[in-house]
Design a protein around this motif. Sequence first.
Motif, PDB file in Angstrom:
ATOM      1  N   LEU A  86      22.840   0.919  -7.201  1.00  0.00           N
ATOM      2  CA  LEU A  86      22.962  -0.318  -7.989  1.00  0.00           C
ATOM      3  C   LEU A  86      22.646  -1.562  -7.174  1.00  0.00           C
ATOM      4  O   LEU A  86      22.977  -2.665  -7.587  1.00  0.00           O
ATOM      5  N   ILE A 146      21.063  -4.773  -8.823  1.00  0.00           N
ATOM      6  CA  ILE A 146      21.809  -5.732  -9.649  1.00  0.00           C
ATOM      7  C   ILE A 146      22.447  -6.751  -8.706  1.00  0.00           C
ATOM      8  O   ILE A 146      23.248  -6.391  -7.848  1.00  0.00           O
ATOM      9  N   GLN A 181      23.782  -3.176 -15.892  1.00  0.00           N
ATOM     10  CA  GLN A 181      22.523  -2.430 -15.878  1.00  0.00           C
ATOM     11  C   GLN A 181      22.260  -1.750 -17.219  1.00  0.00           C
ATOM     12  O   GLN A 181      21.142  -1.788 -17.725  1.00  0.00           O
ATOM     13  N   GLN A 199      19.936  -8.170 -14.907  1.00  0.00           N
ATOM     14  CA  GLN A 199      19.635  -7.999 -13.488  1.00  0.00           C
ATOM     15  C   GLN A 199      20.552  -8.807 -12.576  1.00  0.00           C
ATOM     16  O   GLN A 199      20.603  -8.580 -11.374  1.00  0.00           O
ATOM     17  N   SER A 241      16.313  -1.646 -17.927  1.00  0.00           N
ATOM     18  CA  SER A 241      16.976  -1.894 -16.655  1.00  0.00           C
ATOM     19  C   SER A 241      15.979  -1.965 -15.519  1.00  0.00           C
ATOM     20  O   SER A 241      14.932  -1.306 -15.556  1.00  0.00           O
ATOM     21  N   GLN A 242      16.321  -2.712 -14.528  1.00  0.00           N
ATOM     22  CA  GLN A 242      15.523  -2.920 -13.308  1.00  0.00           C
ATOM     23  C   GLN A 242      14.131  -3.458 -13.594  1.00  0.00           C
ATOM     24  O   GLN A 242      13.176  -2.736 -13.703  1.00  0.00           O
TER      25      GLN A 242
END
Lengths: 104, 157
Positions: free
Chosen positions: B39, B42, B111, B116, B156-157
């Motif tokens: 993670l 984040i 996430q 972010q 996500s990401q």
Amino acid sequence: MLVSNLEIVPGKRVTKHLGLVQGSTVRAKHVGRDLMAGLKNIFGGELKGYTELLQESRQEATDRMLEQAKSLGANAVLNVRFSTSSVTQGAAELFVYGTAVVIE
Amino acid sequence: MEAVYELILFLVLLALGYGFGQWAERSHYQSIFKREKELAGILVFAERLPPPDPAFKESRLVGGSVVISVDYFKRFLALLRSFIGGRVSSYESLLDRARREALLRMKMEAQEKGFQSVFNVKFETASISKGKGKNIGSIEVFVYGTALGSGSGSGSQ
């Protein structure tokens, strides 16, 4: 309903302040969970039952706050704070408060 | 005779607490290290005001919480510690684990919802049950903040 613990909403303007809104709940744990917790007090580790219980209670407090905000005609609650206190042995109060506002 | 039984019970509890407690702590730390790496994308900030950025379209409150209990052996160590004073390292690791776990859960929620970064992060610690003799039995850590980003649309990401 937008909930945020910032004082502003990026990209949006606050058009009206409606004052403080709050919600709280007092919850006690039940015997079964207490028994498990007693065992965990020997072995250590996470008390999943308590984690869930507190999460539920916090959600309930938040829902109450949001209800109050809705009745005031707000569409967002800003600067939200949480606070926890143990009232008596085995019961905890969860309190949440924030400012109800109208954003564009 | 009764005193002997009590002593045996105490020693058994101490040994159980030591064995299981050490094992639980080690495996918990391993999982924390692993998830912290996963993670790392984040970003978490304690800043009150986010920088003006057109990418911050959506905002949403996210939080994570955990209740962790200390084991019998560590509580005994802490009791001994209270006679001579100084650092109670057995509780330090307990609080460290709880905070990092709660932070990871908050990051995970952010996430999942496609954010972010998280701003204005606050930690809330409460001891929710007391053991015998007013010792801390278990503590709750709750972490919350406002996730900012383009929202769930971007993934996500």
